[in-house]
Design an enzyme around this catalytic site. Structure first.
Site, PDB file in Angstrom:
ATOM      1  N   TYR A   1      -2.112  63.642 -36.377  1.00  0.00           N
ATOM      2  CA  TYR A   1      -2.486  64.296 -34.997  1.00  0.00           C
ATOM      3  C   TYR A   1      -3.795  64.907 -35.035  1.00  0.00           C
ATOM      4  CZ  TYR A   1       2.336  63.581 -33.113  1.00  0.00           C
ATOM      5  OH  TYR A   1       3.450  62.941 -32.579  1.00  0.00           O
TER       6      TYR A   1
ATOM      7  N   PHE B   1      -1.310  73.747 -28.335  1.00  0.00           N
ATOM      8  CA  PHE B   1       0.070  73.630 -28.654  1.00  0.00           C
ATOM      9  C   PHE B   1       0.089  73.154 -30.008  1.00  0.00           C
ATOM     10  CE2 PHE B   1      -1.339  69.822 -26.293  1.00  0.00           C
ATOM     11  CZ  PHE B   1      -1.247  68.912 -27.278  1.00  0.00           C
TER      12      PHE B   1
ATOM     13  N   ARG C   1       4.415  50.797 -26.011  1.00  0.00           N
ATOM     14  CA  ARG C   1       4.152  52.100 -25.508  1.00  0.00           C
ATOM     15  C   ARG C   1       4.802  52.000 -24.021  1.00  0.00           C
ATOM     16  NH1 ARG C   1       1.553  56.552 -27.344  1.00  0.00           N
ATOM     17  NH2 ARG C   1       0.742  56.908 -25.248  1.00  0.00           N
TER      18      ARG C   1
ATOM     19  N   THR D   1       4.110  60.381 -22.187  1.00  0.00           N
ATOM     20  CA  THR D   1       4.226  61.391 -23.085  1.00  0.00           C
ATOM     21  C   THR D   1       4.908  62.490 -22.611  1.00  0.00           C
ATOM     22  OG1 THR D   1       1.835  60.758 -23.887  1.00  0.00           O
ATOM     23  CG2 THR D   1       2.915  62.830 -24.442  1.00  0.00           C
TER      24      THR D   1
ATOM     25  N   ARG E   1      11.839  57.711 -23.725  1.00  0.00           N
ATOM     26  CA  ARG E   1      11.546  58.839 -23.232  1.00  0.00           C
ATOM     27  C   ARG E   1      12.438  59.324 -21.864  1.00  0.00           C
ATOM     28  NH1 ARG E   1       5.283  59.268 -25.128  1.00  0.00           N
ATOM     29  NH2 ARG E   1       5.785  59.907 -27.529  1.00  0.00           N
TER      30      ARG E   1
ATOM     31  N   HIS F   1       7.627  58.538 -31.251  1.00  0.00           N
ATOM     32  CA  HIS F   1       6.080  58.426 -31.516  1.00  0.00           C
ATOM     33  C   HIS F   1       6.031  56.730 -31.530  1.00  0.00           C
ATOM     34  CE1 HIS F   1       1.977  58.182 -32.588  1.00  0.00           C
ATOM     35  NE2 HIS F   1       2.321  57.289 -33.389  1.00  0.00           N
TER      36      HIS F   1
ATOM     37  N   GLU G   1      -2.780  54.515 -38.252  1.00  0.00           N
ATOM     38  CA  GLU G   1      -1.427  55.434 -38.703  1.00  0.00           C
ATOM     39  C   GLU G   1      -0.579  54.461 -39.652  1.00  0.00           C
ATOM     40  OE1 GLU G   1       0.245  55.679 -34.715  1.00  0.00           O
ATOM     41  OE2 GLU G   1      -1.262  57.038 -34.025  1.00  0.00           O
TER      42      GLU G   1
HETATM   43  P1  IDP Z   1       1.829  60.189 -27.315  1.00  0.00           P
HETATM   44  O1  IDP Z   1       2.992  60.757 -28.104  1.00  0.00           O
HETATM   45  O2  IDP Z   1       2.386  59.762 -25.943  1.00  0.00           O
HETATM   46  O3  IDP Z   1       0.841  59.491 -27.764  1.00  0.00           O
HETATM   47  P2  IDP Z   1      -0.303  62.395 -27.255  1.00  0.00           P
HETATM   48  O4  IDP Z   1      -1.107  62.819 -26.276  1.00  0.00           O
HETATM   49  O5  IDP Z   1      -0.887  61.465 -28.288  1.00  0.00           O
HETATM   50  O6  IDP Z   1       0.826  61.503 -26.781  1.00  0.00           O
HETATM   51  O7  IDP Z   1       0.464  63.689 -28.061  1.00  0.00           O
HETATM   52  C1  IDP Z   1       1.186  63.560 -29.181  1.00  0.00           C
HETATM   53  C2  IDP Z   1       2.409  64.375 -29.139  1.00  0.00           C
HETATM   54  O8  IDP Z   1       1.876  65.854 -29.051  1.00  0.00           O
HETATM   55  C3  IDP Z   1       3.286  64.004 -27.894  1.00  0.00           C
HETATM   56  O9  IDP Z   1       4.159  62.894 -28.002  1.00  0.00           O
HETATM   57  C4  IDP Z   1       4.015  65.507 -27.783  1.00  0.00           C
HETATM   58  O10 IDP Z   1       5.119  65.631 -28.759  1.00  0.00           O
HETATM   59  C5  IDP Z   1       2.994  66.641 -28.163  1.00  0.00           C
HETATM   60  N1  IDP Z   1       2.292  67.107 -26.933  1.00  0.00           N
HETATM   61  C6  IDP Z   1       1.366  66.578 -26.144  1.00  0.00           C
HETATM   62  N2  IDP Z   1       1.157  67.259 -24.898  1.00  0.00           N
HETATM   63  C7  IDP Z   1       1.715  68.343 -25.368  1.00  0.00           C
HETATM   64  C8  IDP Z   1       1.857  69.529 -24.400  1.00  0.00           C
HETATM   65  O11 IDP Z   1       1.341  69.752 -23.542  1.00  0.00           O
HETATM   66  N3  IDP Z   1       2.806  70.576 -24.927  1.00  0.00           N
HETATM   67  C9  IDP Z   1       3.517  70.369 -26.156  1.00  0.00           C
HETATM   68  N4  IDP Z   1       3.464  69.266 -26.908  1.00  0.00           N
HETATM   69  C10 IDP Z   1       2.535  68.405 -26.534  1.00  0.00           C
HETATM   70 MG    MG Z   2      -0.627  59.405 -29.151  1.00  0.00          MG
END
Ligand code: IDP
Ligand code: MG
Length: 198
Positions: free
Chosen positions: A97, A105, A133, A139, A150, A163, A174
């Protein structure tokens, strides 16, 4: 001009064609076939070896959702080429990440991702990155469609169960981060030509 053209055709081109007509036909049809093959391999042959990283996050493992998530990918027609269960280290998480490390967060994300083991998988198949996806969904589960992982199994962005890599380049990065080369298997499933044109 037209007399000259006619002379060239009747005097040179035509006799040459009749003398070498079989070779000429072969050359023309060979060229057309090669052209078609070239176009076909660029535009319509599926990239059946595309791979992506899917990981069932600790909430998914705690809630016994691993089987149902694997089933969705199997059912869709993708092929499992790597699978393991692990307790994620802070270091692996920080690399995975890296784009989120400055987000407010991030500390709670770190806590969430270490609540228990994660089941990491590599799935292979045509367009697997984009399709998975779509299968995983938005997300934020509050915005995820029903029918997605989800959308069916979660309600809040802080606990979104799974994920999935978001691009082919991201998937390559990854997969290298989570798996060693020897942990991934190259194998041919017996239904390969039934689920996708080889
Ligand atoms: P993704 O998992 O759909 O690719 P990303 O933006 O890459 O989304 O974010 C990775 C992970 O970070 C998310 O799956 C979620 O677990 C966490 N996350 C993202 N945005 C937030 C937030 O606003 N609050 C809390 N956790 C978040
Ligand atoms: Mg992501």
């Amino acid at each position: 001009m037209s007399v000259l053209r006619s002379c060239v055709f009747h005097g040179v081109t035509r006799p040459f064609y009749w003398r070498h007509r079989e070779t000429t036909k072969e050359l023309v049809s060979g060229f057309a076939a090669a052209l078609l093959c070239g176009l076909r391999s660029k535009s319509s042959l599926p990239d059946v070896r595309e791979r992506t990283l899917i990981a069932v996050k600790p909430d998914g493992v705690h809630r016994r959702l691993v089987g149902q998530i694997i089933q969705r990918f199997e059912q869709r027609g993708f092929k499992l080429v790597g699978l393991k269960m692990l307790q994620v280290s802070d270091d692996l998480l920080a690399q995975h990440y890296c784009h989120l490390r400055t987000k407010p967060f991030y500390p709670s994300l770190q806590e969430y991702m270490t609540l228990g083991p994660v089941v990491a998988m590599v799935w292979e198949g045509h367009n697997v990155v984009q399709t998975s996806r779509t299968m995983v969904g938005h997300t934020n589960p509050a915005e995820a469609q029903s029918g997605t992982v989800r959308g069916d199994f979660s309600i809040h962005v802080s606990r979104n169960v799974v994920h999935a890599s978001d691009s082919r380049e991201g998937a390559e990065r990854e997969i290298q981060l989570w798996f060693q080369g020897k942990e991934l298997l190259n194998w041919d499933s017996c239904d390969q030509t039934i689920t996708c044109e080889p």
